[in-house]
Design a protein around this motif. Structure first.
Motif, PDB file in Angstrom:
ATOM      1  N   GLU A  89     -18.414 -30.227  45.353  1.00 38.69           N
ATOM      2  CA  GLU A  89     -18.017 -29.378  46.479  1.00 38.69           C
ATOM      3  C   GLU A  89     -18.600 -27.984  46.277  1.00 38.69           C
ATOM      4  O   GLU A  89     -18.673 -27.481  45.154  1.00 38.69           O
ATOM      5  N   MET A  90     -19.002 -27.356  47.380  1.00 39.44           N
ATOM      6  CA  MET A  90     -19.513 -25.981  47.324  1.00 39.44           C
ATOM      7  C   MET A  90     -19.189 -25.270  48.619  1.00 39.44           C
ATOM      8  O   MET A  90     -18.867 -25.904  49.630  1.00 39.44           O
ATOM      9  N   GLN A  91     -19.288 -23.964  48.587  1.00 39.51           N
ATOM     10  CA  GLN A  91     -19.047 -23.161  49.783  1.00 39.51           C
ATOM     11  C   GLN A  91     -19.963 -21.948  49.770  1.00 39.51           C
ATOM     12  O   GLN A  91     -20.488 -21.556  48.713  1.00 39.51           O
ATOM     13  N   ALA A  92     -20.167 -21.372  50.947  1.00 39.51           N
ATOM     14  CA  ALA A  92     -20.865 -20.095  51.012  1.00 39.51           C
ATOM     15  C   ALA A  92     -19.971 -19.047  50.343  1.00 39.51           C
ATOM     16  O   ALA A  92     -18.747 -19.089  50.456  1.00 39.51           O
ATOM     17  N   PHE A  93     -20.586 -18.127  49.618  1.00 41.57           N
ATOM     18  CA  PHE A  93     -19.804 -17.094  48.926  1.00 41.57           C
ATOM     19  C   PHE A  93     -20.596 -15.792  48.919  1.00 41.57           C
ATOM     20  O   PHE A  93     -21.741 -15.746  49.378  1.00 41.57           O
ATOM     21  N   GLU A  94     -19.998 -14.757  48.400  1.00 43.15           N
ATOM     22  CA  GLU A  94     -20.665 -13.466  48.288  1.00 43.15           C
ATOM     23  C   GLU A  94     -20.892 -13.119  46.830  1.00 43.15           C
ATOM     24  O   GLU A  94     -20.067 -13.452  45.968  1.00 43.15           O
ATOM     25  N   LEU A  95     -22.004 -12.460  46.583  1.00 42.32           N
ATOM     26  CA  LEU A  95     -22.300 -11.951  45.244  1.00 42.32           C
ATOM     27  C   LEU A  95     -22.187 -10.434  45.299  1.00 42.32           C
ATOM     28  O   LEU A  95     -22.784  -9.790  46.168  1.00 42.32           O
ATOM     29  N   GLU A  96     -21.423  -9.869  44.389  1.00 45.04           N
ATOM     30  CA  GLU A  96     -21.164  -8.432  44.392  1.00 45.04           C
ATOM     31  C   GLU A  96     -21.720  -7.777  43.136  1.00 45.04           C
ATOM     32  O   GLU A  96     -21.532  -8.274  42.024  1.00 45.04           O
ATOM     33  N   ASP A  97     -22.413  -6.665  43.322  1.00 48.93           N
ATOM     34  CA  ASP A  97     -22.819  -5.827  42.192  1.00 48.93           C
ATOM     35  C   ASP A  97     -22.312  -4.418  42.440  1.00 48.93           C
ATOM     36  O   ASP A  97     -21.459  -4.207  43.314  1.00 48.93           O
ATOM     37  N   ASP A  98     -22.823  -3.456  41.700  1.00 46.55           N
ATOM     38  CA  ASP A  98     -22.299  -2.083  41.841  1.00 46.55           C
ATOM     39  C   ASP A  98     -22.806  -1.374  43.095  1.00 46.55           C
ATOM     40  O   ASP A  98     -22.466  -0.207  43.322  1.00 46.55           O
ATOM     41  N   HIS A  99     -23.605  -2.065  43.919  1.00 50.82           N
ATOM     42  CA  HIS A  99     -24.106  -1.454  45.152  1.00 50.82           C
ATOM     43  C   HIS A  99     -23.527  -2.092  46.414  1.00 50.82           C
ATOM     44  O   HIS A  99     -23.586  -1.481  47.493  1.00 50.82           O
ATOM     45  N   GLY A 100     -22.997  -3.294  46.308  1.00 51.32           N
ATOM     46  CA  GLY A 100     -22.473  -3.946  47.501  1.00 51.32           C
ATOM     47  C   GLY A 100     -22.389  -5.454  47.337  1.00 51.32           C
ATOM     48  O   GLY A 100     -22.303  -5.967  46.223  1.00 51.32           O
ATOM     49  N   ARG A 101     -22.436  -6.150  48.482  1.00 52.20           N
ATOM     50  CA  ARG A 101     -22.325  -7.606  48.485  1.00 52.20           C
ATOM     51  C   ARG A 101     -23.406  -8.238  49.359  1.00 52.20           C
ATOM     52  O   ARG A 101     -23.903  -7.609  50.288  1.00 52.20           O
ATOM     53  N   ILE A 102     -23.703  -9.518  49.060  1.00 52.43           N
ATOM     54  CA  ILE A 102     -24.645 -10.279  49.868  1.00 52.43           C
ATOM     55  C   ILE A 102     -24.164 -11.722  49.922  1.00 52.43           C
ATOM     56  O   ILE A 102     -23.630 -12.248  48.936  1.00 52.43           O
ATOM     57  N   ARG A 103     -24.342 -12.372  51.075  1.00 52.26           N
ATOM     58  CA  ARG A 103     -23.885 -13.753  51.216  1.00 52.26           C
ATOM     59  C   ARG A 103     -24.899 -14.717  50.608  1.00 52.26           C
ATOM     60  O   ARG A 103     -26.111 -14.559  50.768  1.00 52.26           O
ATOM     61  N   ILE A 104     -24.355 -15.742  49.927  1.00 52.44           N
ATOM     62  CA  ILE A 104     -25.173 -16.767  49.287  1.00 52.44           C
ATOM     63  C   ILE A 104     -24.809 -18.123  49.899  1.00 52.44           C
ATOM     64  O   ILE A 104     -23.631 -18.490  49.945  1.00 52.44           O
ATOM     65  N   LEU A 105     -25.812 -18.865  50.352  1.00 57.20           N
ATOM     66  CA  LEU A 105     -25.614 -20.219  50.857  1.00 57.20           C
ATOM     67  C   LEU A 105     -26.188 -21.179  49.817  1.00 57.20           C
ATOM     68  O   LEU A 105     -27.407 -21.352  49.741  1.00 57.20           O
ATOM     69  N   PRO A 106     -25.358 -21.787  48.992  1.00 59.33           N
ATOM     70  CA  PRO A 106     -25.847 -22.523  47.828  1.00 59.33           C
ATOM     71  C   PRO A 106     -26.468 -23.894  48.102  1.00 59.33           C
ATOM     72  O   PRO A 106     -27.096 -24.476  47.215  1.00 59.33           O
ATOM     73  N   SER A 107     -26.301 -24.425  49.295  1.00 54.55           N
ATOM     74  CA  SER A 107     -26.841 -25.750  49.586  1.00 54.55           C
ATOM     75  C   SER A 107     -28.352 -25.786  49.343  1.00 54.55           C
ATOM     76  O   SER A 107     -29.088 -24.924  49.825  1.00 54.55           O
ATOM     77  N   GLY A 108     -28.817 -26.767  48.587  1.00 49.63           N
ATOM     78  CA  GLY A 108     -30.237 -26.914  48.296  1.00 49.63           C
ATOM     79  C   GLY A 108     -30.690 -26.202  47.036  1.00 49.63           C
ATOM     80  O   GLY A 108     -31.855 -26.319  46.647  1.00 49.63           O
ATOM     81  N   ALA A 109     -29.790 -25.479  46.388  1.00 44.17           N
ATOM     82  CA  ALA A 109     -30.165 -24.740  45.176  1.00 44.17           C
ATOM     83  C   ALA A 109     -30.102 -25.636  43.943  1.00 44.17           C
ATOM     84  O   ALA A 109     -29.384 -26.639  43.909  1.00 44.17           O
ATOM     85  N   ASN A 110     -30.839 -25.233  42.932  1.00 40.79           N
ATOM     86  CA  ASN A 110     -30.690 -25.822  41.601  1.00 40.79           C
ATOM     87  C   ASN A 110     -29.527 -25.073  40.944  1.00 40.79           C
ATOM     88  O   ASN A 110     -29.691 -23.941  40.520  1.00 40.79           O
ATOM     89  N   ILE A 111     -28.371 -25.719  40.866  1.00 43.59           N
ATOM     90  CA  ILE A 111     -27.158 -25.044  40.415  1.00 43.59           C
ATOM     91  C   ILE A 111     -26.882 -25.365  38.950  1.00 43.59           C
ATOM     92  O   ILE A 111     -26.866 -26.535  38.566  1.00 43.59           O
ATOM     93  N   GLU A 112     -26.679 -24.326  38.171  1.00 44.05           N
ATOM     94  CA  GLU A 112     -26.352 -24.471  36.753  1.00 44.05           C
ATOM     95  C   GLU A 112     -24.943 -23.901  36.520  1.00 44.05           C
ATOM     96  O   GLU A 112     -24.786 -22.723  36.185  1.00 44.05           O
TER      97      GLU A 112
END
Length: 224
Positions: A89-112
């Motif tokens: 199972e997976m879902q779209a999520f956000e990645l946050e660093d010290d500058h802000g956030r960006i949406r990640i769509l993981p479908s199709g990725a090589n996931i480790e």
């Protein structure tokens, strides 16, 4: 392996607010307003996959040829593991660093992901039927193995992927693209990933050199 090692090593890390259309490398923590709950560990996450295996053993009759060239049969004991259930199972999520956030769509990725759960138990353990299927396989030993990998909420990730403009707002997102050479979402650090690619490159290179090297040695020993 070598191309991916160089790609990861040479590409500079972008901040979430500074990604550009095309291939980007970013690092940060996973965020989700409605995270998934992993099946086995019941941990809040944005991705998980689990496998349930059941051990079996049985006696089989096999045919073999003895030293005199005669075909005979014998009884042998064999055992192994069969996968009785697995899911991802997976879902779209956000990645946050010290500058802000960006949406990640993981479908199709090589996931480790990282391993978050592993347990082996017998029928007397509530886990055996509580999380596993109600029916056993043929020749079962009554032993099951439960393993789960996940990307937990607030975990630190390394992401290499293609950025594009979102359709619902003026912002970027990273998603699978046929134009990108690689889409990686990893719980490992960049340094660990690079060293792993390097080890794979040299290992495969040495393995590939064995047959021609052996052949050349044989030719030389024959005076050819």
């Amino acid at each position: 392996a070598r191309k991916r090692q160089r790609l990861i090593s040479d590409l500079p890390t972008s901040k979430t607010t500074g990604v550009f259309v095309g291939l980007n490398e970013i690092k940060g923590q996973t965020r989700s307003a409605a995270p998934l709950t992993s099946y086995l560990a019941e941990t809040a996450c944005v991705y998980y996959r689990y496998t349930i295996e059941e051990r079996w053993s049985r006696w089989e009759t096999e045919t073999y040829t003895d030293s005199n060239g005669d075909r005979k049969t014998r009884r042998v004991h064999k055992s192994g593991w069969s996968t009785v259930e697995q899911q991802e199972e997976m879902q779209a999520f956000e990645l946050e660093d010290d500058h802000g956030r960006i949406r990640i769509l993981p479908s199709g990725a090589n996931i480790e992901p990282e391993k978050i759960y592993h347990q082996r138990c017998g029928k007397g353990n509530p886990l055996y039927y509580g999380k596993g299927p109600a029916r056993s396989i043929m020749d079962s030993d009554g032993i099951r193995q439960f393993t789960e990998y996940a990307i937990p909420l607030n975990d630190t990730l390394y992401i290499l992927g293609d950025a594009r403009e979102r359709s619902d707002m003026v912002a970027a997102e990273i998603a699978s693209s046929k134009h990108a050479p690689y889409f990686l979402i990893s719980t490992r650090s960049e340094e660990t990933i690079v060293s792993g690619k390097a080890a794979k490159f040299w290992g495969l290179s040495l393995l590939g050199a064995v047959p021609p090297g052996a052949t050349l040695g044989f030719i030389q020993s024959q005076g050819g």
